[in-house]
Design an enzyme around this catalytic site. Structure first.
Site, PDB file in Angstrom:
ATOM      1  N   ARG A 172      -6.304   5.366   5.880  1.00 39.02           N
ATOM      2  CA  ARG A 172      -6.946   5.308   7.196  1.00 39.02           C
ATOM      3  C   ARG A 172      -8.086   6.257   7.313  1.00 39.02           C
ATOM      4  O   ARG A 172      -7.659   7.350   6.815  1.00 39.02           O
ATOM      5  CB  ARG A 172      -5.911   4.788   8.107  1.00 39.02           C
ATOM      6  CG  ARG A 172      -5.100   3.547   7.915  1.00 39.02           C
ATOM      7  CD  ARG A 172      -4.596   3.270   9.308  1.00 39.02           C
ATOM      8  NE  ARG A 172      -3.633   2.128   8.801  1.00 39.02           N
ATOM      9  CZ  ARG A 172      -3.762   0.881   8.695  1.00 39.02           C
ATOM     10  NH1 ARG A 172      -4.939   0.730   9.012  1.00 39.02           N
ATOM     11  NH2 ARG A 172      -2.924   0.024   8.621  1.00 39.02           N
ATOM     12  N   GLY A 197      -9.102  -4.880   5.360  1.00 34.78           N
ATOM     13  CA  GLY A 197      -8.985  -5.763   6.656  1.00 34.78           C
ATOM     14  C   GLY A 197     -10.388  -5.506   7.544  1.00 34.78           C
ATOM     15  O   GLY A 197     -11.404  -5.385   7.006  1.00 34.78           O
ATOM     16  N   ASN A 198     -10.284  -5.755   8.668  1.00 37.22           N
ATOM     17  CA  ASN A 198     -11.319  -5.852   9.527  1.00 37.22           C
ATOM     18  C   ASN A 198     -12.205  -4.583   9.589  1.00 37.22           C
ATOM     19  O   ASN A 198     -13.497  -4.500   9.497  1.00 37.22           O
ATOM     20  CB  ASN A 198     -11.197  -6.381  11.063  1.00 37.22           C
ATOM     21  CG  ASN A 198      -9.830  -5.630  11.382  1.00 37.22           C
ATOM     22  OD1 ASN A 198      -9.145  -4.804  10.896  1.00 37.22           O
ATOM     23  ND2 ASN A 198      -9.593  -5.727  12.846  1.00 37.22           N
ATOM     24  N   THR A 200     -11.979  -2.048   7.353  1.00 33.75           N
ATOM     25  CA  THR A 200     -12.474  -1.862   6.023  1.00 33.75           C
ATOM     26  C   THR A 200     -13.938  -2.596   5.705  1.00 33.75           C
ATOM     27  O   THR A 200     -15.070  -2.304   5.350  1.00 33.75           O
ATOM     28  CB  THR A 200     -11.554  -2.395   4.792  1.00 33.75           C
ATOM     29  OG1 THR A 200     -10.361  -1.506   5.083  1.00 33.75           O
ATOM     30  CG2 THR A 200     -12.099  -1.985   3.657  1.00 33.75           C
ATOM     31  N   ILE A 227      -2.493  -9.374   5.932  1.00 29.59           N
ATOM     32  CA  ILE A 227      -1.282 -10.238   5.919  1.00 29.59           C
ATOM     33  C   ILE A 227      -1.074 -10.997   7.108  1.00 29.59           C
ATOM     34  O   ILE A 227      -0.261 -12.178   6.935  1.00 29.59           O
ATOM     35  CB  ILE A 227      -0.284  -9.126   5.865  1.00 29.59           C
ATOM     36  CG1 ILE A 227       0.924  -9.655   5.131  1.00 29.59           C
ATOM     37  CG2 ILE A 227       0.141  -8.637   7.229  1.00 29.59           C
ATOM     38  CD1 ILE A 227       1.861  -8.296   4.655  1.00 29.59           C
ATOM     39  N   ASP A 228      -1.741 -10.791   8.279  1.00 34.48           N
ATOM     40  CA  ASP A 228      -1.656 -11.534   9.407  1.00 34.48           C
ATOM     41  C   ASP A 228      -2.370 -12.947   9.303  1.00 34.48           C
ATOM     42  O   ASP A 228      -2.264 -13.560  10.339  1.00 34.48           O
ATOM     43  CB  ASP A 228      -2.311 -10.847  10.881  1.00 34.48           C
ATOM     44  CG  ASP A 228      -1.586  -9.501  10.995  1.00 34.48           C
ATOM     45  OD1 ASP A 228      -0.515  -9.197  10.266  1.00 34.48           O
ATOM     46  OD2 ASP A 228      -1.843  -8.732  12.070  1.00 34.48           O
ATOM     47  N   MET A 271       4.912  -8.789  11.599  1.00 31.53           N
ATOM     48  CA  MET A 271       3.562  -8.394  11.949  1.00 31.53           C
ATOM     49  C   MET A 271       2.552  -9.482  12.716  1.00 31.53           C
ATOM     50  O   MET A 271       3.166 -10.522  12.536  1.00 31.53           O
ATOM     51  CB  MET A 271       2.800  -8.202  10.421  1.00 31.53           C
ATOM     52  CG  MET A 271       3.500  -7.133   9.534  1.00 31.53           C
ATOM     53  SD  MET A 271       5.023  -7.340   8.679  1.00 31.53           S
ATOM     54  CE  MET A 271       4.589  -8.615   7.548  1.00 31.53           C
ATOM     55  N   GLU A 327       4.319  -8.261  16.469  1.00 31.22           N
ATOM     56  CA  GLU A 327       4.329  -6.844  17.070  1.00 31.22           C
ATOM     57  C   GLU A 327       3.182  -6.872  18.273  1.00 31.22           C
ATOM     58  O   GLU A 327       3.318  -5.866  19.028  1.00 31.22           O
ATOM     59  CB  GLU A 327       3.806  -5.980  16.049  1.00 31.22           C
ATOM     60  CG  GLU A 327       2.522  -6.197  15.227  1.00 31.22           C
ATOM     61  CD  GLU A 327       1.916  -5.208  14.195  1.00 31.22           C
ATOM     62  OE1 GLU A 327       1.633  -6.017  13.207  1.00 31.22           O
ATOM     63  OE2 GLU A 327       2.263  -4.318  14.516  1.00 31.22           O
TER      64      GLU A 327
HETATM   65  P1  ATP Z   1      -5.622  -3.189   8.358  1.00 34.92           P
HETATM   66  O1  ATP Z   1      -5.350  -4.730   8.284  1.00 34.92           O
HETATM   67  O2  ATP Z   1      -4.413  -2.753   7.216  1.00 34.92           O
HETATM   68  O3  ATP Z   1      -5.529  -2.626   9.437  1.00 34.92           O
HETATM   69  P2  ATP Z   1      -8.128  -2.138   8.068  1.00 34.92           P
HETATM   70  O4  ATP Z   1      -9.208  -2.396   6.820  1.00 34.92           O
HETATM   71  O5  ATP Z   1      -8.443  -2.852   9.301  1.00 34.92           O
HETATM   72  O6  ATP Z   1      -7.062  -3.023   7.551  1.00 34.92           O
HETATM   73  P3  ATP Z   1      -8.397   0.411   9.228  1.00 34.92           P
HETATM   74  O7  ATP Z   1      -7.723   1.516   8.909  1.00 34.92           O
HETATM   75  O8  ATP Z   1      -8.808  -0.180  10.483  1.00 34.92           O
HETATM   76  O9  ATP Z   1      -7.808  -0.811   8.137  1.00 34.92           O
HETATM   77  O10 ATP Z   1      -9.611   0.947   8.456  1.00 34.92           O
HETATM   78  C1  ATP Z   1      -9.780   1.159   6.982  1.00 34.92           C
HETATM   79  C2  ATP Z   1     -11.014   1.813   6.567  1.00 34.92           C
HETATM   80  O11 ATP Z   1     -12.166   1.356   7.218  1.00 34.92           O
HETATM   81  C3  ATP Z   1     -10.837   3.398   7.137  1.00 34.92           C
HETATM   82  O12 ATP Z   1     -11.219   4.021   6.307  1.00 34.92           O
HETATM   83  C4  ATP Z   1     -11.839   3.417   8.422  1.00 34.92           C
HETATM   84  O13 ATP Z   1     -12.274   4.539   8.719  1.00 34.92           O
HETATM   85  C5  ATP Z   1     -12.952   2.286   8.060  1.00 34.92           C
HETATM   86  N1  ATP Z   1     -13.574   1.421   9.283  1.00 34.92           N
HETATM   87  C6  ATP Z   1     -12.654   1.231  10.167  1.00 34.92           C
HETATM   88  N2  ATP Z   1     -13.438   0.649  11.171  1.00 34.92           N
HETATM   89  C7  ATP Z   1     -14.759   0.724  10.663  1.00 34.92           C
HETATM   90  C8  ATP Z   1     -16.187   0.697  11.411  1.00 34.92           C
HETATM   91  N3  ATP Z   1     -16.215  -0.218  12.525  1.00 34.92           N
HETATM   92  N4  ATP Z   1     -17.223   0.971  10.750  1.00 34.92           N
HETATM   93  C9  ATP Z   1     -16.951   1.808   9.582  1.00 34.92           C
HETATM   94  N5  ATP Z   1     -15.828   2.192   8.940  1.00 34.92           N
HETATM   95  C10 ATP Z   1     -14.789   1.601   9.688  1.00 34.92           C
HETATM   96 MG    MG Z   2      -7.340  -3.540  11.042  1.00 35.35          MG
END
Ligand code: ATP
Ligand code: MG
Length: 456
Positions: A172, A197-198, A200, A227-228, A271, A327
């Site tokens: 992250r 995810g969102n 990323t 996964i959600d 989750m 959660e």
């Molecule tokens: P998960 O469902 O596991 O939370 P995710 O993709 O939402 O997956 P995050 O930890 O929120 O996981 O984000 C993953 C990566 O995306 C991180 O490296 C973070 O810095 C980057 N990121 C998150 N939000 C943004 C954004 N709004 N703009 C650019 N990069 C982002």
């Molecule tokens: Mg997320």
């Protein structure tokens, strides 16, 4: 009435719209704008035409919708949504032998990540791509000089789907978009496959926009990992099926513990930060849940209509009870943590522990002994290997991600919508999480199955 999805963007971001009989103003892939593309080497001629569309859904809103279906325009009862069909194109934008492709996995773990990585590599090789690399540990791998990119080939990825996790590692937080795009330029990357995810995907969209600004011919293609199962418009995302299956095992353990104890209560936290799909589906699948609590449906613990009162009734009548809680449920009952993780996501308070504590207090005051067992299987589920149906989903998504990049699309993500595989513009699917509709038939089926009342 017809609903126009926003444009799907090509690697230049400024392609010409195709005149369409569907009243759609879709952008064409870059291959229509810049002739001189290459014939695809694929021997099978089941190519997808760039004008092919998938009818996403036609819904009559006068009756309750299935879980998650959304009314786009409250004034109309019939809505049509069309989206781009995924698959191999006859003309491809990139010359395979000149392409350098990179794969990155970000966020938390999810069953199927390795399956998608594997399939992207295999499909790239079939197109004739020679340079394929993995960026280690999410976006961090673009900036951390200690982390070197991992060369990938069919040989390297052959068996990675046999275990869970991500071959490349995840993280992250990490560098800013400018730094990531600098790194893409330095490394000479033409295609970036982003699994996450969102957050990323928000990052992937920003990378896509920055590449357009710098006029870089880089295709950025996402594969949604949640996964959600909380991505808008999609039938399901990979890892969800596996998660429900594993959640059932935890529920079954909780049931056995509760059933074997005198006045036993099992609490399983699953989750679901904003959506209760895993909890609802696991409850429906297991048939062993008495109370299912999800973020979308408010509830009280205390009071004559509270969860605790109902648990007392269950103990008196059945002798035991099993609760599953998502959660993100009941966060209004808890003190906010005010903490955020490295990516800026709010750290949720632990609803499972809270329910367990309140239950102990409640029954102590009543002088009724209860034996509460709390199970949080989150990390065990996330680290699982994908089951058969997720394995197939990952395979098709991985292949289509590569087809999308070769077609010249960028700023897109792949998914399964209305049983068809499609490409969607990233902003369209990450504007907010898909949540379950408390008026939907599926939630009511769940209530019928658990036999729980309203807790308000
Ligand atoms: P998960 O469902 O596991 O939370 P995710 O993709 O939402 O997956 P995050 O930890 O929120 O996981 O984000 C993953 C990566 O995306 C991180 O490296 C973070 O810095 C980057 N990121 C998150 N939000 C943004 C954004 N709004 N703009 C650019 N990069 C982002
Ligand atoms: Mg997320």
């Amino acid at each position: 009435k017809r609903f126009n999805l926003p444009h799907i963007t090509d690697v230049f971001g400024d392609a010409v719209p195709i005149p369409s009989t569907f009243c759609l103003k879709m952008r064409s892939p870059v291959s229509d704008v810049f002739p001189g593309v290459y014939p695809s080497d694929e021997e099978w001629h089941g190519y997808i035409n760039n004008n092919d569309r998938v009818l996403l859904k036609v819904i009559n809103y006068s009756s309750p919708t299935s879980a998650g279906a959304e009314c786009i325009d409250p004034n109309c009862t019939w809505v049509e949504q069309w989206v781009h069909r995924a698959g191999p194109r006859e003309k491809i934008y990139f010359k395979p032998e000149e392409v350098k492709a990179a794969i990155v996995t970000c966020g938390g773990l999810c069953p199927g990540l390795n399956d998608v990585i594997r399939q992207i590599v295999i499909t790239l090789e079939i197109y004739g791509v020679k340079k394929i690399v993995g960026i280690p540990f999410g976006y961090r791998g673009f900036s951390d000089k200690e982390l070197t990119e991992m060369p990938l080939s069919r040989k390297v990825v052959q068996n990675i789907h046999l275990s869970g996790g991500s071959l490349l590692g995840v993280s992250r937080g990490g560098p800013g978009i400018g730094e990531i795009v600098d790194s893409l330029q330095e490394r000479g990357i033409d295609m970036l496959f982003v699994l996450g995810g969102n957050g990323t995907h928000a990052g992937a969209n920003a990378i896509h926009n920055e590449c357009r600004k710098r006029r870089l011919k880089v295709a950025v293609v996402g594969v949604p990992k949640t996964i959600d199962n909380d991505i808008l418009l999609m039938d399901k995302t990979f890892g969800f099926d596996t998660a429900v299956e594993e959640a059932q095992r935890a529920i079954n353990s909780a049931y056995i513990e509760a059933h074997s104890a005198y006045h036993g209560v099992g609490v399983v936290k699953l989750m679901g930060r904003s959506s209760g799909f895993i909890a609802m589906h696991a409850a429906l699948a297991s048939g062993q849940i008495d109370v299912c609590l999800v973020p979308e449906v408010p509830f009280q613990l205390h009071g004559p209509h509270g969860v605790l009162r109902h648990l007392k009734y269950l103990i008196e009548t059945k002798g035991s009870a099993v609760v599953c809680v998502a959660e993100g449920a009941g966060q209004n009952l808890l003190q906010k943590t005010n903490a955020t993780d490295a990516s800026g996501n709010i750290v949720l308070s632990d609803i499972g522990v809270y329910i367990q504590q309140e239950m102990k207090k409640y029954f102590k005051e009543l002088s009724t002994p209860v034996d509460v067992k709390y199970i949080d299987p989150t990390y065990m589920i996330r680290a699982c290997r994908a089951n058969a149906s997720d394995g197939i989903l990952c395979t098709v998504l991985g292949q289509n991600a590569v087809h999308g990049a070769f077609a010249g699309y960028s700023g897109i993500t792949v998914g399964i919508c209305n049983t068809h595989y499609v490409y969607l513009p990233i902003p369209e699917v990450i504007s907010h999480p898909r949540i379950l509709d408390p008026n939907s038939r599926m939630w009511h089926r769940c209530l019928t199955s658990t036999g729980q009342p309203d807790f308000i």
